[in-house]
Design an enzyme around this catalytic site. Sequence first.
Site, short mmCIF file in Angstrom:
data_model
loop_
_atom_site.label_atom_id
_atom_site.label_comp_id
_atom_site.label_asym_id
_atom_site.label_seq_id
_atom_site.Cartn_x
_atom_site.Cartn_y
_atom_site.Cartn_z
N HIS A 94 15.66 5.99 -34.85
CA HIS A 94 16.78 6.84 -35.29
C HIS A 94 16.48 8.29 -34.94
O HIS A 94 15.37 8.77 -35.17
CB HIS A 94 16.98 6.70 -36.80
CG HIS A 94 17.98 7.68 -37.35
ND1 HIS A 94 17.67 8.63 -38.29
CD2 HIS A 94 19.30 7.86 -37.06
CE1 HIS A 94 18.74 9.34 -38.57
NE2 HIS A 94 19.75 8.90 -37.83
N SER A 95 17.46 8.97 -34.38
CA SER A 95 17.34 10.39 -34.07
C SER A 95 16.11 10.64 -33.18
O SER A 95 15.95 9.98 -32.15
CB SER A 95 17.29 11.20 -35.37
OG SER A 95 17.35 12.57 -35.12
#
Length: 909
Positions: free
Chosen positions: A163-164
């Site tokens: 994520h990210s």
Amino acid sequence: AFFYGVLAALVLLGVRDVLFVYEENRCSMTYMYEYPEYLKIKLPKKTARRYPAYELYLYGEGSYAEENKNLLLTGIPVLFLPGNAGSYKQVRSLGSIALRKAEDVDFKYHFNFFSVNFNEELVALYGGSLQRQTKFVHECIKVILKLYKGQEFAPTSVAIVGHSMGGLVARALLTLKNFKPELINLLITQATPHTAPVMPLDEYLTDFYTAVNNHWILKAQDLRNLTTLSVAGGFRDYQVRSGLAFLPRLSQHDSALSVVSSAVPRAWASTDHLSIVWCKELILATIRAFFDLIDENTRQITEDPKKRMSVLNHHFLRHPAKIFEENPEAFTELTGAFMWITIRTSKWTYSVCNDSDGKYFTFPLASHRKSYSHFFCENSMLDTSSWIYGCSDSNSSMCLEATDLSWRAELLPTTKIVLLKLQDYPSLSHIVIQVPPAAGNKYTLACEFFRKDSRTVQLPVTHLLSFGLSSSKILLNSSGLLHNVQLQHFHQIYQAFKIYVESHCQSHKEMKPSVYRLHIPWSHEDSITVAKVPSLTEISAKLHIAQPENDSGVPELNIYSSSDCQYEVILKTSLLQVLGQIIRFHAGALPAYIVANTLLAYGGQLSTLMSRGQCSDFSHELVRTAKPYKVGPLTSIVIFLLGFNWFRERWESLSLPEVDAALLSSQDAWFPLVSLMLFLFGTGIAYWSGVFFSTSLRLFSSLWLTLIRPTVLGKDDKLITPRRLCGVLPLCLISWTTCGALALFLIYLQYLFKDSDCSKETSQNLCMSTAKPQSLMNSTLKATQSLSNTTTAAEALNSLKMHVTILNLLTWIVLLYLPSLIYWLKNLRYDVRLDPDPCRSTALILVCILEILMNSSTSEIKSSKLLKITAKLPFPLSVATLAFGRLHLFKVPHFVTFCLLLHVLCCVV
């Protein structure tokens, strides 16, 4: 002031559009059925000692968590990497739904979800720990695979969900010298900024991006066995715009896929930066893909790259409303005692309601091939069974063996559709629609033959500068099921439109809803809107990625309509969304524009001090010197000259970096009008920040000196004294041994308090005039009683105004270095010294400079031989700030530091 008020209002409107004007959250929350547990995995002592802040966990729930406490794992390992300030507990949505799915198949297959605790580090703003995180993940992968040793179906690789910034760390694994690429076979990233950092605040961050992206481009052939999926959040994600989440275009291989969540089948929803981790619709698509990727022989994720891409395309790009099959049968036997009905008309509609008998409807193609080019059919029964076939037996009205065309279908929110180009199927004699017996089901089928050119209309978009005052309209008179409205000349990221689709229906009975799809041919960023009929629907049309030079596709609005309805399409430019696009794509560059404008005003103050002996007010000099036609053309000229080989060779021979605007132009994210608007936005923000800063300073000094009355100290004639050296040395020691940003923040506070004292002493004894106050000068015109006998009131006022401007510049430097200070404070229990430190050397220089400047006055630089050079230098440095600081914000403090260094030399020489 009115003009700068308008500029500030335009900035605020753009920010409002980015932060608040987007579609409602259509994601469902994922819930755990049992209490989530995180089992800490013991790491080797050497690894734990080298990375004391990081940890590895195994996710579990209920009895499953209890069974795994002895770490006798038999599943498929998946490693979750959180992003900027992310928690390892964010894995629970993936882990919980995967556990429920495994229960559905009686644990024939199941996944073990691991998660890394990165101590919630701010890696999007401080890049110094990215390499450390990458090496730790490598160690985690080796530890995870060791847990499966001796198992019957032991894995040899790990799937990663990042994520990210976690997705970028996963990609960076391949840049490690001792990393084996076969340790990863699948990488799924969620809202990861792949192409560039959101805020390039230090060189470690930009260097990390350069190394990762260059490796993936240069070593593309070595990445064929790694399948990568990048999912962007769409316009709801204002932290990472979706254009950054698209993987760099790799022409060498086709094992990477980038898609916006609004285009993902069965989700069709934009997500914000955090909800993309728990959005149930997206998590379901991810887990379904994971289970379809399992090889029955190895009971691990398949090693076949083609199958992996087929599965990802099935779940994330084009879903045919069928359960995934790796090799679907080419021919299907049409069995069953169904009635065969021949349809010879070009349009056909059939409503199914409790039909007890099955039917086959056949559409002969021979009579339609000359008149029509396409066959379109839609089915509101959203099951996963086959329903449309192609028959090659031209001698019979019945077909015993047929080609299953259901794999050519596509799932939409309220229906499944199939669009066939007749020319692509020359061997087919009939199309067959199967209607099985319906027990209590009610649904509708509608099919038609049509010519594509009769259903395709062209709608030129309105000009960017029409401000919504003009519009383009078109009326769709045809009564077909499908219309394509081509949006001509819609290819730039700064174009933003509101499209109004109004439906009028002749029948008053309940109509099926219409589906409007905005299709962008050069990237997977479609958005779908479902509307009742009749209705007036508003659709926002804007791009995440500009059209590539080698692409000739035209964006389309696909209208899946009702046959007896008319549709009117109206398109207008949306000024607010245009401003939003400018802020969305270039908000990160605004600090460079603000500092550049402040430098121009600072240079203007030095010039007036040299020519008239008095220092003008900051706002007055900003109005006089901040002219975009002085700064912008120089950058444009350099970019133009860089197009010539001889100039580029000279430029590179001087080791000068590439101009940021040239990089933006190569990414189709730049043109001169945007540069002008950003400069004006920077001017407006600099103006009001200057007003706010000076006003706040006066209020703060009044409050501070009301509570604490200062003792009157004699003024030192010398700028450099043993006492001041004793004040500088501890700050230099702090900068060298702990964190440069801490020393910079402390000297900033010292300067601020000293300037507050100066402001109070200067204004305390003035008679308040009844004339309207305009600046700091007007509020302190008669401050003479409390000044030293060697300093006049005018000189004190000049000094105060110069100090306020220096503090204004210093404020932006402190803000740009603030993330490294926050990172240091957060990790203070692990290490006292920030290493690497992006501002250590700059802080050492600035501490020495500011200790001298805060005790200086304008009277000391009036007679300096260097004043002429110092007054002229801020202009070229302002140009350099815009040329090299827009995509590299960490360079901005260097230009300011050089200006202040010359100011100090003026005080000494």
